[in-house]
Motif scaffolding. Sequence first.
Motif, short mmCIF file in Angstrom:
data_model
loop_
_atom_site.label_atom_id
_atom_site.label_comp_id
_atom_site.label_asym_id
_atom_site.label_seq_id
_atom_site.Cartn_x
_atom_site.Cartn_y
_atom_site.Cartn_z
N MET A 41 0.82 -1.21 0.00
CA MET A 41 0.00 0.00 0.00
C MET A 41 0.86 1.26 0.00
SD MET A 41 -2.95 -1.06 2.74
CE MET A 41 -3.61 0.60 2.76
N PHE A 42 2.01 1.20 0.70
CA PHE A 42 2.92 2.35 0.79
C PHE A 42 4.34 1.89 0.42
CE2 PHE A 42 -0.40 3.27 4.09
CZ PHE A 42 -1.05 4.27 3.38
N ALA A 43 5.28 2.78 0.58
CA ALA A 43 6.65 2.56 0.13
C ALA A 43 7.22 1.21 0.58
CB ALA A 43 7.54 3.68 0.65
N ILE A 44 7.96 0.58 -0.33
CA ILE A 44 8.71 -0.64 -0.01
C ILE A 44 10.12 -0.21 0.39
CG2 ILE A 44 9.58 -2.84 -0.86
CD1 ILE A 44 7.23 -2.77 -2.91
N ASN A 45 10.49 -0.50 1.62
CA ASN A 45 11.78 -0.04 2.15
C ASN A 45 12.93 -1.00 1.85
OD1 ASN A 45 10.80 2.35 3.37
ND2 ASN A 45 10.01 1.15 5.09
N HIS A 46 12.61 -2.30 1.78
CA HIS A 46 13.70 -3.28 1.61
C HIS A 46 13.13 -4.58 1.07
CE1 HIS A 46 17.21 -5.80 3.27
NE2 HIS A 46 17.68 -5.05 2.31
N LEU A 47 14.00 -5.34 0.39
CA LEU A 47 13.64 -6.69 -0.04
C LEU A 47 14.86 -7.59 0.13
CD1 LEU A 47 14.84 -7.51 -3.19
CD2 LEU A 47 13.32 -5.62 -3.74
N THR A 48 14.59 -8.88 0.36
CA THR A 48 15.68 -9.84 0.56
C THR A 48 15.21 -11.24 0.21
OG1 THR A 48 17.38 -10.58 2.13
CG2 THR A 48 15.16 -10.35 3.00
N PHE A 49 16.16 -12.10 -0.15
CA PHE A 49 15.87 -13.49 -0.49
C PHE A 49 16.20 -14.41 0.68
CE2 PHE A 49 16.17 -11.59 -4.65
CZ PHE A 49 15.27 -12.31 -5.42
N SER A 50 15.47 -15.55 0.73
CA SER A 50 15.79 -16.58 1.72
C SER A 50 17.13 -17.21 1.36
CB SER A 50 14.70 -17.64 1.75
OG SER A 50 14.57 -18.27 0.49
N LEU A 89 16.56 -9.10 7.30
CA LEU A 89 17.77 -9.92 7.21
C LEU A 89 17.33 -11.37 7.32
CD1 LEU A 89 20.91 -10.17 7.20
CD2 LEU A 89 20.79 -10.10 9.70
N TRP A 90 17.54 -12.13 6.24
CA TRP A 90 17.17 -13.55 6.25
C TRP A 90 18.42 -14.35 6.54
CZ3 TRP A 90 12.35 -14.67 2.95
CH2 TRP A 90 11.66 -15.78 3.49
N THR A 91 18.51 -14.92 7.72
CA THR A 91 19.76 -15.49 8.21
C THR A 91 19.92 -16.95 7.79
OG1 THR A 91 18.89 -16.38 10.30
CG2 THR A 91 19.47 -14.03 10.25
N ASN A 92 21.14 -17.43 7.92
CA ASN A 92 21.44 -18.85 7.72
C ASN A 92 21.17 -19.67 8.98
OD1 ASN A 92 22.36 -18.94 4.96
ND2 ASN A 92 24.14 -17.80 5.64
N TYR A 93 20.84 -18.99 10.07
CA TYR A 93 20.57 -19.69 11.33
C TYR A 93 19.12 -20.16 11.32
CZ TYR A 93 20.16 -20.63 16.32
OH TYR A 93 19.95 -21.23 17.54
N GLU A 94 18.92 -21.42 11.01
CA GLU A 94 17.59 -22.03 10.96
C GLU A 94 16.64 -21.22 10.06
OE1 GLU A 94 16.27 -22.79 14.95
OE2 GLU A 94 18.07 -23.96 15.43
N SER A 95 17.24 -20.53 9.08
CA SER A 95 16.50 -19.73 8.09
C SER A 95 15.54 -18.73 8.75
CB SER A 95 15.73 -20.64 7.14
OG SER A 95 15.35 -19.93 5.98
N GLU A 96 15.96 -18.18 9.89
CA GLU A 96 15.12 -17.20 10.58
C GLU A 96 15.19 -15.84 9.89
OE1 GLU A 96 15.42 -19.34 14.96
OE2 GLU A 96 16.17 -17.30 14.72
#
Length: 299
Positions: free
Chosen positions: A222-231, A276-283
């Motif tokens: 609906m409003f501005a997208i501030n960030h995007l990231t991949f798993s 931030l999509w981490t490598n720690y249990e994909s959290e």
Amino acid sequence: MVVQKLDTFGGHRDCVYTLDKGPQPEQFFSSGADGLVVRWQLDRPDQGELVARVPASVYAIAFHTPSGLLWVGQNYEGLHLIDPAQKQEVASIKLTTAAIFDIAFYKNDTFVALSDGVVVILDTERVVVRKYLKSSDKSARSLALNPVERELAVGYSDHAVRIYDLETYELKRVIAAHTNSVFTVSYSPDFRFLLTAGRDAHLKVWDAENEYILRHDIVAHMFAINHLTFSPDGSLLATASMDKSIKIWDADTFRLLKVVDRARHAGHGTSVNKLLWTNYESELISASDDRTISVWQVT
């Protein structure tokens, strides 16, 4: 798909603007408007540890794995290189009187995006300026690296995305990408696509292997997208918005899979600024104007 909120980390005294990975999979760093730089442990919730304090807001931090140093962009001043283990500053450079929006590393280059439209290239080891890239008077907001095509994508507040050669630093292409500021740019994990988003709330997918042809234009928020990231496995994409929500997408089809918000998942109460999509249990970790950091399990 099930999204479960695991934890909320509190302790920042103002908006949290930025996150980055730590030296261990279970560690990450945060900073924001209070100038505090904090290290967190995902395996020991809410054990936040102050590693540095700077006297101005911070929009950008970046952990440099080879040296083990955390680069902190202090708005209107410059860069501080922090040894998080010793909690000591080991180097600094008075780089600018502008805001610092993003920091990225490639080989021995460090790229720094500034609010005066300049992208500064530094020698990472010596912390000295190599070159200034100036292609716009509007803010350089976001950086993305493509080592396969040896390209640097920069999103600007003049609505454009510019593609530079990572080796020669020459401007290769200007993409009239959006109808307002471009806040976030990211290459897909296979480097086939460049994804861009920003104030116009559209998520756009460009074919990086085929002249950056537009493949998808999605009204994503609906409003501005501030960030995007991949798993970590590249199968999912997450977007964070000023509309207070996080959205999870299929990274192959760009189909919306889940909306994570306050009503359904006890999400953030104000703008979600960084993921931030981490490598720690994909959290998945999210930072917000509400001064908190949330930790999510996506299964």
